[in-house]
Motif scaffolding. Structure first.
Motif, PDB file in Angstrom:
ATOM      1  N   ILE A 170       0.868  -1.180   0.000  1.00 27.94           N
ATOM      2  CA  ILE A 170       0.000   0.000   0.000  1.00 27.94           C
ATOM      3  C   ILE A 170       0.904   1.230   0.000  1.00 27.94           C
ATOM      4  CG2 ILE A 170      -1.650   1.321   1.399  1.00 27.94           C
ATOM      5  CD1 ILE A 170      -2.674  -1.452   2.406  1.00 27.94           C
ATOM      6  N   SER A 171       0.621   2.209  -0.872  1.00 31.78           N
ATOM      7  CA  SER A 171       1.564   3.327  -1.027  1.00 31.78           C
ATOM      8  C   SER A 171       1.478   4.327   0.119  1.00 31.78           C
ATOM      9  CB  SER A 171       1.338   4.024  -2.366  1.00 31.78           C
ATOM     10  OG  SER A 171      -0.013   4.451  -2.448  1.00 31.78           O
ATOM     11  N   ASP A 172       0.270   4.663   0.599  1.00 28.61           N
ATOM     12  CA  ASP A 172       0.151   5.613   1.705  1.00 28.61           C
ATOM     13  C   ASP A 172      -0.353   4.907   2.960  1.00 28.61           C
ATOM     14  OD1 ASP A 172       0.929   7.958   0.301  1.00 28.61           O
ATOM     15  OD2 ASP A 172      -1.012   7.929  -0.705  1.00 28.61           O
ATOM     16  N   ILE A 173       0.132   5.364   4.128  1.00 30.12           N
ATOM     17  CA  ILE A 173      -0.297   4.754   5.390  1.00 30.12           C
ATOM     18  C   ILE A 173      -1.748   5.151   5.660  1.00 30.12           C
ATOM     19  CG2 ILE A 173       0.113   4.629   7.868  1.00 30.12           C
ATOM     20  CD1 ILE A 173       3.003   5.570   7.282  1.00 30.12           C
ATOM     21  N   GLY A 174      -2.635   4.157   5.754  1.00 24.52           N
ATOM     22  CA  GLY A 174      -4.042   4.424   6.021  1.00 24.52           C
ATOM     23  C   GLY A 174      -4.387   4.187   7.480  1.00 24.52           C
ATOM     24  N   ALA A 175      -5.649   4.482   7.829  1.00 23.93           N
ATOM     25  CA  ALA A 175      -6.105   4.323   9.211  1.00 23.93           C
ATOM     26  C   ALA A 175      -5.996   2.857   9.659  1.00 23.93           C
ATOM     27  CB  ALA A 175      -7.539   4.814   9.344  1.00 23.93           C
ATOM     28  N   ALA A 176      -6.221   1.906   8.731  1.00 19.15           N
ATOM     29  CA  ALA A 176      -6.165   0.484   9.103  1.00 19.15           C
ATOM     30  C   ALA A 176      -4.761   0.098   9.568  1.00 19.15           C
ATOM     31  CB  ALA A 176      -6.589  -0.384   7.921  1.00 19.15           C
ATOM     32  N   GLN A 177      -3.741   0.614   8.873  1.00 20.35           N
ATOM     33  CA  GLN A 177      -2.361   0.271   9.252  1.00 20.35           C
ATOM     34  C   GLN A 177      -1.986   0.917  10.594  1.00 20.35           C
ATOM     35  OE1 GLN A 177      -2.751   1.435   5.732  1.00 20.35           O
ATOM     36  NE2 GLN A 177      -3.323  -0.691   5.483  1.00 20.35           N
ATOM     37  N   VAL A 178      -2.449   2.163  10.816  1.00 17.10           N
ATOM     38  CA  VAL A 178      -2.176   2.831  12.098  1.00 17.10           C
ATOM     39  C   VAL A 178      -2.878   2.074  13.226  1.00 17.10           C
ATOM     40  CG1 VAL A 178      -2.617   4.921  13.465  1.00 17.10           C
ATOM     41  CG2 VAL A 178      -1.708   5.119  11.150  1.00 17.10           C
ATOM     42  N   ALA A 179      -4.136   1.656  12.990  1.00 17.37           N
ATOM     43  CA  ALA A 179      -4.888   0.931  14.014  1.00 17.37           C
ATOM     44  C   ALA A 179      -4.188  -0.383  14.361  1.00 17.37           C
ATOM     45  CB  ALA A 179      -6.316   0.657  13.526  1.00 17.37           C
ATOM     46  N   GLU A 180      -3.676  -1.076  13.340  1.00 19.16           N
ATOM     47  CA  GLU A 180      -2.982  -2.341  13.607  1.00 19.16           C
ATOM     48  C   GLU A 180      -1.699  -2.101  14.408  1.00 19.16           C
ATOM     49  OE1 GLU A 180      -2.428  -4.849  10.173  1.00 19.16           O
ATOM     50  OE2 GLU A 180      -1.158  -6.256  11.280  1.00 19.16           O
ATOM     51  N   ALA A 181      -0.951  -1.055  14.025  1.00 21.31           N
ATOM     52  CA  ALA A 181       0.284  -0.742  14.742  1.00 21.31           C
ATOM     53  C   ALA A 181      -0.011  -0.382  16.204  1.00 21.31           C
ATOM     54  CB  ALA A 181       1.022   0.399  14.044  1.00 21.31           C
ATOM     55  N   LEU A 182      -1.096   0.362  16.426  1.00 19.59           N
ATOM     56  CA  LEU A 182      -1.485   0.735  17.795  1.00 19.59           C
ATOM     57  C   LEU A 182      -1.851  -0.502  18.604  1.00 19.59           C
ATOM     58  CD1 LEU A 182      -3.664   3.885  17.083  1.00 19.59           C
ATOM     59  CD2 LEU A 182      -1.631   3.839  18.554  1.00 19.59           C
ATOM     60  N   HIS A 183      -2.546  -1.425  17.951  1.00 21.12           N
ATOM     61  CA  HIS A 183      -2.982  -2.657  18.612  1.00 21.12           C
ATOM     62  C   HIS A 183      -1.791  -3.434  19.173  1.00 21.12           C
ATOM     63  CE1 HIS A 183      -5.170  -6.398  19.227  1.00 21.12           C
ATOM     64  NE2 HIS A 183      -4.238  -7.000  18.538  1.00 21.12           N
ATOM     65  N   TYR A 184      -0.667  -3.418  18.432  1.00 22.11           N
ATOM     66  CA  TYR A 184       0.512  -4.184  18.868  1.00 22.11           C
ATOM     67  C   TYR A 184       1.177  -3.591  20.107  1.00 22.11           C
ATOM     68  CZ  TYR A 184       0.345  -6.728  14.467  1.00 22.11           C
ATOM     69  OH  TYR A 184      -0.045  -7.516  13.429  1.00 22.11           O
ATOM     70  N   ARG A 185       0.831  -2.355  20.458  1.00 22.89           N
ATOM     71  CA  ARG A 185       1.457  -1.743  21.636  1.00 22.89           C
ATOM     72  C   ARG A 185       0.595  -1.862  22.883  1.00 22.89           C
ATOM     73  NH1 ARG A 185       5.939   1.260  20.573  1.00 22.89           N
ATOM     74  NH2 ARG A 185       5.852   2.271  22.572  1.00 22.89           N
ATOM     75  N   GLY A 186      -0.584  -2.482  22.746  1.00 15.92           N
ATOM     76  CA  GLY A 186      -1.516  -2.527  23.864  1.00 15.92           C
ATOM     77  C   GLY A 186      -1.024  -3.267  25.078  1.00 15.92           C
ATOM     78  N   PHE A 187      -0.367  -4.404  24.877  1.00 16.28           N
ATOM     79  CA  PHE A 187      -0.005  -5.265  25.999  1.00 16.28           C
ATOM     80  C   PHE A 187       1.000  -4.571  26.921  1.00 16.28           C
ATOM     81  CE2 PHE A 187       2.421  -8.693  28.019  1.00 16.28           C
ATOM     82  CZ  PHE A 187       1.372  -9.337  28.653  1.00 16.28           C
ATOM     83  N   GLY A 188       0.757  -4.674  28.226  1.00 17.05           N
ATOM     84  CA  GLY A 188       1.691  -4.084  29.161  1.00 17.05           C
ATOM     85  C   GLY A 188       1.285  -2.709  29.602  1.00 17.05           C
ATOM     86  N   HIS A 189       0.520  -2.000  28.767  1.00 17.54           N
ATOM     87  CA  HIS A 189       0.065  -0.674  29.161  1.00 17.54           C
ATOM     88  C   HIS A 189      -1.303  -0.753  29.825  1.00 17.54           C
ATOM     89  CE1 HIS A 189       3.400   1.290  27.223  1.00 17.54           C
ATOM     90  NE2 HIS A 189       3.234   0.516  26.191  1.00 17.54           N
ATOM     91  N   ASP A 190      -2.245  -1.467  29.175  1.00 20.93           N
ATOM     92  CA  ASP A 190      -3.542  -1.584  29.826  1.00 20.93           C
ATOM     93  C   ASP A 190      -4.041  -3.019  29.864  1.00 20.93           C
ATOM     94  OD1 ASP A 190      -4.055  -1.734  27.112  1.00 20.93           O
ATOM     95  OD2 ASP A 190      -4.761   0.322  26.995  1.00 20.93           O
ATOM     96  N   ALA A 191      -3.169  -3.984  29.571  1.00 20.54           N
ATOM     97  CA  ALA A 191      -3.620  -5.383  29.619  1.00 20.54           C
ATOM     98  C   ALA A 191      -3.706  -5.831  31.078  1.00 20.54           C
ATOM     99  CB  ALA A 191      -2.641  -6.278  28.863  1.00 20.54           C
TER     100      ALA A 191
END
Ligand SMILES: [Zn+2]
Length: 191
Positions: A170-191
């Motif tokens: 995909i040429s430009d970063i879309g909301a779906a890619q940002v949402a997926e990247a955010l999802h990967y940081r969830g553990f440890g902060h609010d898990a």
């Protein structure tokens, strides 16, 4: 030992000081680490075997500091695999060879676009090469405010989102890619 990893994770080299001498060594590496979800290891398992108190779980997770977690891009909770699913003919998903081809192609895209890999991009270079689409930008700004992201965390999420987009061609970063990247940081902060 874990905290000492923070500097080379960020800079790619390590300085060792002894008495009168100081030496710089290259230390570029990819950190892959695993830990149990709680002291007994059963938290989140459907069997309900975990008997750890919330305080015990918090104390256990506190052994990995926030600043170190901030430098780990992908946090994943991995569930126990049932014994039956371990048999070879039931193994789901793609082969490693298929994934390898996709990774090589994504790396090629990065080198062609910016002459270096996404992981090596500075904050300024990120702004130049990895501008997200407006909707993705809004999502990222909102998440940064809600999660009180550090500048480092913000840039790390952008690098991961850019890499996800490269893997999907995909040429430009879309909301779906940002949402997926955010999802990967969830553990440890609010898990
Ligand atoms: Zn437990």
């Amino acid at each position: 030992v874990l905290e000492v990893l923070r500097e080379p994770l960020e800079s790619g080299h390590i300085t060792i000081s002894r008495a009168a001498r100081q030496i710089d060594f290259p230390a570029q590496f990819q950190l892959v680490a695993a830990m149990n979800p709680c002291p007994c290891g059963w938290l989140g398992d459907p069997s309900g075997k975990c008997r750890c108190s919330p305080e015990q779980v918090l104390r256990y997770r506190g052994r990995v500091s926030g600043p170190l977690l901030d430098r780990i891009d992908l946090h994943l909770f991995v569930h126990r695999v049932e014994h039956q699913a371990l048999s070879r003919d039931q193994a789901p998903g793609e082969s490693s060879a298929t994934v390898r081809r996709r990774v090589i192609t994504a790396r090629g895209r990065q080198l062609q676009r910016q002459q270096q890999l996404n992981a090596a991009l500075s904050g300024a270079a990120l702004d130049r090469h990895c501008r997200p689409e407006p909707a993705a930008e809004t999502l990222l700004q909102q998440a940064a405010a809600r999660l009180s992201l550090s500048a480092r965390g913000y840039h790390r999420i952008l690098r991961v989102a850019r890499t996800i987009a490269d893997l999907e061609d995909i040429s430009d970063i879309g909301a779906a890619q940002v949402a997926e990247a955010l999802h990967y940081r969830g553990f440890g902060h609010d898990a």
